[in-house]
Design an enzyme around this catalytic site. Structure first.
Site, mmCIF file in Angstrom:
data_model
loop_
_atom_site.group_PDB
_atom_site.id
_atom_site.type_symbol
_atom_site.label_atom_id
_atom_site.label_comp_id
_atom_site.label_asym_id
_atom_site.label_seq_id
_atom_site.Cartn_x
_atom_site.Cartn_y
_atom_site.Cartn_z
ATOM 1 N N GLN A 88 30.811 13.523 -1.281
ATOM 2 C CA GLN A 88 29.495 14.092 -0.983
ATOM 3 C C GLN A 88 28.694 14.321 -2.266
ATOM 4 O O GLN A 88 29.077 15.146 -3.098
ATOM 5 C CB GLN A 88 29.699 15.432 -0.254
ATOM 6 C CG GLN A 88 28.421 16.139 0.133
ATOM 7 C CD GLN A 88 28.695 17.501 0.759
ATOM 8 O OE1 GLN A 88 29.740 18.105 0.512
ATOM 9 N NE2 GLN A 88 27.772 17.984 1.550
ATOM 10 N N GLY A 89 27.577 13.622 -2.419
ATOM 11 C CA GLY A 89 26.749 13.742 -3.627
ATOM 12 C C GLY A 89 25.481 14.527 -3.370
ATOM 13 O O GLY A 89 24.397 13.946 -3.255
ATOM 14 N N TYR A 90 25.625 15.827 -3.244
ATOM 15 C CA TYR A 90 24.447 16.689 -3.066
ATOM 16 C C TYR A 90 24.106 17.404 -4.381
ATOM 17 O O TYR A 90 23.020 17.275 -4.903
ATOM 18 C CB TYR A 90 24.720 17.745 -1.980
ATOM 19 C CG TYR A 90 24.552 17.277 -0.554
ATOM 20 C CD1 TYR A 90 24.658 15.939 -0.206
ATOM 21 C CD2 TYR A 90 24.280 18.190 0.464
ATOM 22 C CE1 TYR A 90 24.501 15.525 1.109
ATOM 23 C CE2 TYR A 90 24.116 17.783 1.781
ATOM 24 C CZ TYR A 90 24.236 16.450 2.098
ATOM 25 O OH TYR A 90 24.085 16.060 3.399
ATOM 26 N N SER A 91 25.069 18.205 -4.895
ATOM 27 C CA SER A 91 24.776 19.090 -6.023
ATOM 28 C C SER A 91 24.469 18.320 -7.302
ATOM 29 O O SER A 91 25.042 17.264 -7.571
ATOM 30 C CB SER A 91 25.971 20.011 -6.285
ATOM 31 O OG SER A 91 26.300 20.725 -5.128
ATOM 32 N N GLU B 109 29.138 20.994 8.173
ATOM 33 C CA GLU B 109 30.068 21.507 7.161
ATOM 34 C C GLU B 109 30.326 22.989 7.404
ATOM 35 O O GLU B 109 31.456 23.451 7.352
ATOM 36 C CB GLU B 109 29.473 21.289 5.758
ATOM 37 C CG GLU B 109 30.442 21.662 4.648
ATOM 38 C CD GLU B 109 29.943 21.244 3.271
ATOM 39 O OE1 GLU B 109 28.740 20.935 3.141
ATOM 40 O OE2 GLU B 109 30.756 21.242 2.337
ATOM 41 N N GLU C 238 25.242 34.317 -0.642
ATOM 42 C CA GLU C 238 23.857 34.802 -0.735
ATOM 43 C C GLU C 238 22.922 33.877 0.041
ATOM 44 O O GLU C 238 22.002 34.338 0.731
ATOM 45 C CB GLU C 238 23.410 34.876 -2.213
ATOM 46 C CG GLU C 238 24.090 35.967 -3.031
ATOM 47 C CD GLU C 238 25.521 35.609 -3.441
ATOM 48 O OE1 GLU C 238 25.889 34.416 -3.377
ATOM 49 O OE2 GLU C 238 26.274 36.529 -3.816
HETATM 50 C C1 LIG Z 1 35.424 23.917 -4.753
HETATM 51 C C2 LIG Z 1 34.038 23.342 -4.724
HETATM 52 C C3 LIG Z 1 33.837 22.056 -4.239
HETATM 53 C C4 LIG Z 1 32.547 21.519 -4.226
HETATM 54 N N1 LIG Z 1 32.382 20.229 -3.765
HETATM 55 C C5 LIG Z 1 31.142 19.683 -3.743
HETATM 56 C C6 LIG Z 1 30.943 18.342 -3.316
HETATM 57 O O1 LIG Z 1 31.897 17.631 -2.958
HETATM 58 N N2 LIG Z 1 29.706 17.831 -3.331
HETATM 59 C C7 LIG Z 1 28.610 18.570 -3.718
HETATM 60 O O2 LIG Z 1 27.487 18.068 -3.666
HETATM 61 N N3 LIG Z 1 28.764 19.853 -4.164
HETATM 62 C C8 LIG Z 1 29.998 20.425 -4.193
HETATM 63 N N4 LIG Z 1 30.174 21.721 -4.630
HETATM 64 C C9 LIG Z 1 29.032 22.433 -5.197
HETATM 65 C C10 LIG Z 1 28.478 23.541 -4.329
HETATM 66 O O3 LIG Z 1 27.787 23.022 -3.235
HETATM 67 C C11 LIG Z 1 27.579 24.405 -5.234
HETATM 68 O O4 LIG Z 1 28.415 25.022 -6.199
HETATM 69 C C12 LIG Z 1 26.830 25.460 -4.450
HETATM 70 O O5 LIG Z 1 25.854 24.867 -3.645
HETATM 71 C C13 LIG Z 1 26.150 26.488 -5.401
HETATM 72 O O6 LIG Z 1 25.368 25.838 -6.339
HETATM 73 P P1 LIG Z 1 25.516 26.151 -7.914
HETATM 74 O O7 LIG Z 1 26.962 26.067 -8.268
HETATM 75 O O8 LIG Z 1 24.551 25.266 -8.637
HETATM 76 O O9 LIG Z 1 25.100 27.673 -8.091
HETATM 77 P P2 LIG Z 1 23.612 28.244 -8.119
HETATM 78 O O10 LIG Z 1 22.807 27.667 -7.024
HETATM 79 O O11 LIG Z 1 23.067 28.085 -9.509
HETATM 80 O O12 LIG Z 1 23.844 29.774 -7.807
HETATM 81 C C14 LIG Z 1 24.333 30.705 -8.791
HETATM 82 C C15 LIG Z 1 24.349 32.101 -8.151
HETATM 83 O O13 LIG Z 1 22.997 32.486 -7.793
HETATM 84 C C16 LIG Z 1 22.932 32.826 -6.408
HETATM 85 N N5 LIG Z 1 21.654 32.381 -5.849
HETATM 86 C C17 LIG Z 1 21.059 31.162 -6.002
HETATM 87 N N6 LIG Z 1 19.893 31.120 -5.316
HETATM 88 C C18 LIG Z 1 19.755 32.321 -4.685
HETATM 89 C C19 LIG Z 1 18.766 32.890 -3.821
HETATM 90 N N7 LIG Z 1 17.676 32.195 -3.452
HETATM 91 N N8 LIG Z 1 18.949 34.154 -3.375
HETATM 92 C C20 LIG Z 1 20.048 34.872 -3.732
HETATM 93 N N9 LIG Z 1 21.023 34.389 -4.573
HETATM 94 C C21 LIG Z 1 20.881 33.137 -5.033
HETATM 95 C C22 LIG Z 1 24.081 32.065 -5.755
HETATM 96 O O14 LIG Z 1 24.473 32.655 -4.544
HETATM 97 C C23 LIG Z 1 25.144 32.145 -6.834
HETATM 98 O O15 LIG Z 1 25.830 33.372 -6.762
HETATM 99 C C24 LIG Z 1 31.440 22.287 -4.674
HETATM 100 C C25 LIG Z 1 31.656 23.584 -5.155
HETATM 101 C C26 LIG Z 1 32.929 24.115 -5.189
HETATM 102 C C27 LIG Z 1 33.114 25.510 -5.718
#
Ligand SMILES: Cc1cc2nc3c(=O)[nH]c(=O)nc-3n(C[C@H](O)[C@H](O)[C@H](O)COP(=O)(O)OP(=O)(O)OC[C@H]3O[C@@H](n4cnc5c(N)ncnc54)[C@H](O)[C@@H]3O)c2cc1C
Length: 407
Positions: free
Chosen positions: A138-141, A256, A386
């Protein structure tokens, strides 16, 4: 009389569904043997070293006809009902089957293909998943697009019969094992936010794609950074209309959040049962504080179960998972963190002593220890806690959108 904690008494089954359950049980008795046993605790990107075994289990499931079960027969499914899917998930968890290797394709991408793909795409993409032939990731992040997914910057431009992709994805679970990635990319230059995004399938085995592992604190490298430098994919790999990828992306995310609930819930039932045994064996049930928390955990599990059944029943009527799926995701991930913290307190100082998986007299303790570490990530992936709260406040309770921070 002590109530059974194996979850099998939860749903009243029709005669046909009871027969289906017996078929699943017989199949599991015959196939969940030798190396496939003792793997149940091993899921997620931190458990990468059992990949070959997970792939072998996937092939076993495919041979048994258990993949894509609910899909139409023309795409290789068996048109199973939701109840049968629930029964299957429950029986696998009860029997302690190994974690899935190819769930990203079957449970996340396939719903988007079924809802937004063309007939040709369904014919081409779904049967290989049913036969466990292709692994998807999955290529989202991206570094600048996690919770704020609409900030995706990875872009694709059209050149003749192909899309040419440039940019970066991150935290991509199992990209190093996958054949293909389903990605959200920006196809309209200069577009912002949700507009101008498309849902694109890209083959990973090409020189213009680089997959670099990210090492976790457990020493494994289950997830990766993925770099595209003018990587190519055929034009017919766009799911849905060009520029409307957000809708397809949300179909995937809804599934998901909603379907993950099922598998997790049933494995939690098994963990609860194991912790009760562990606490009894170690005498922790005589500690009134721990005993109190065990009861609270059980109550939480019951609440989770009833809430999940309610939202699944609702999805059956509405035909889709609504924003209520966020309640389930928020609840199970927080419950499991608190439950695994309790497990560590039951283990006491022994929680610090790691043994290898499956060996030693106390594999259950080791399973709990791994679950505790893995649970840290559960309030992050599939949308952080959150973000689930934002969705519930705005889309379930109808509260005003939160103010954007002043930059
Ligand atoms: C084990 C694991 C597997 C993963 N696998 C995949 C994968 O296969 N493919 C993929 O695409 N991604 C994957 N991810 C990524 C995951 O989707 C992201 O980590 C997640 O969406 C959070 O994004 P971020 O890490 O950039 O944190 P950020 O978005 O930068 O958030 C940092 C902090 O700020 C808070 N925050 C952000 N915005 C708000 C808001 N508007 N209001 C309140 N709080 C807020 C968040 O809750 C968090 O605590 C994986 C992550 C993990 C941990």
């Amino acid at each position: 009389m002590t109530r059974r904690l194996d979850g099998t008494s939860e749903i009243p089954l029709s005669t046909a569904d009871a027969e289906f359950r017996d078929e699943v049980r017989t199949w599991l008795d015959e196939h969940l043997i030798s190396d496939f046993t003792g793997q149940a605790h091993r899921g997620g990107p931190d458990d990468d070293d059992n990949w070959e075994l997970r792939r072998a289990w996937e092939a076993e499931l495919a041979a048994g006809g258990w993949l894509g079960m609910s899909w139409p027969r023309e795409y290789g499914g068996r048109e199973a009902t939701l109840t049968q899917e629930i029964v299957f998930a429950m029986e696998c968890a009860r029997a302690g089957s190994p974690p899935r290797a190819a769930f990203h394709g079957e449970t996340l991408m396939a719903p988007a293909v079924l809802s937004h793909g063309t007939d040709e795409q369904k014919q081409r993409l779904l049967p290989p998943m049913v036969h466990a032939e292709v692994v998807w990731c999955q290529g989202y992040s991206e570094p600048g697009a996690g919770s704020d997914l609409a900030n995706v910057a990875c872009r694709a431009r059209r050149e003749g019969d192909e899309w040419v992709v440039s940019g970066e994805k991150v935290w991509t679970t199992f990209a190093h094992h996958a054949d293909w990635i389903f990605a959200i990319v920006r196809t309209e230059p200069g577009s912002v936010r949700h507009a101008g995004l498309s849902y694109l399938l890209i083959p990973l085995d090409q020189p213009d794609v680089q997959v670099r592992p990210i090492r976790t604190m457990l020493g494994d490298s289950g997830f990766n950074s993925v770099y595209f430098e003018d990587a190519r994919t055929s034009a017919d790999n766009l799911i849905g209309a060009e520029g409307s990828g957000w809708t397809a992306a949300m179909t995937t995310l809804g599934h998901e959040r909603a379907t993950s609930v099922l598998n997790y819930q049933f494995s939690f039932v098994r963990e609860m049962s194991q912790l009760r045994e562990l606490a009894t064996r170690r005498g922790a049930v005589h500690d009134e504080m721990l005993r109190d928390r065990l009861v609270d955990s059980y109550i939480g599990l019951e609440i989770m179960s009833h809430n999940n059944m309610r939202s699944l029943a609702r999805a059956l009527v509405d035909g889709e998972f609504g924003p209520e799926a966020s309640i389930g995701k928020y609840y199970w991930s927080r419950w499991h963190q608190s439950f695994t913290e309790l497990a560590m307190d039951v283990l006491g100082p022994d929680a610090l002593l790691g043994t290898s998986w499956g060996d030693g007299p106390d594999a259950a303790s080791e399973g709990m220890r791994r679950a505790f570490i893995r649970a840290r990530a559960e309030t992050i992936y599939a949308g952080t806690s959150e973000i689930q709260k934002n969705i519930i406040s705005e889309r379930v309770l109808g509260m005003p959108r939160e103010p954007k921070p002043v930059t």
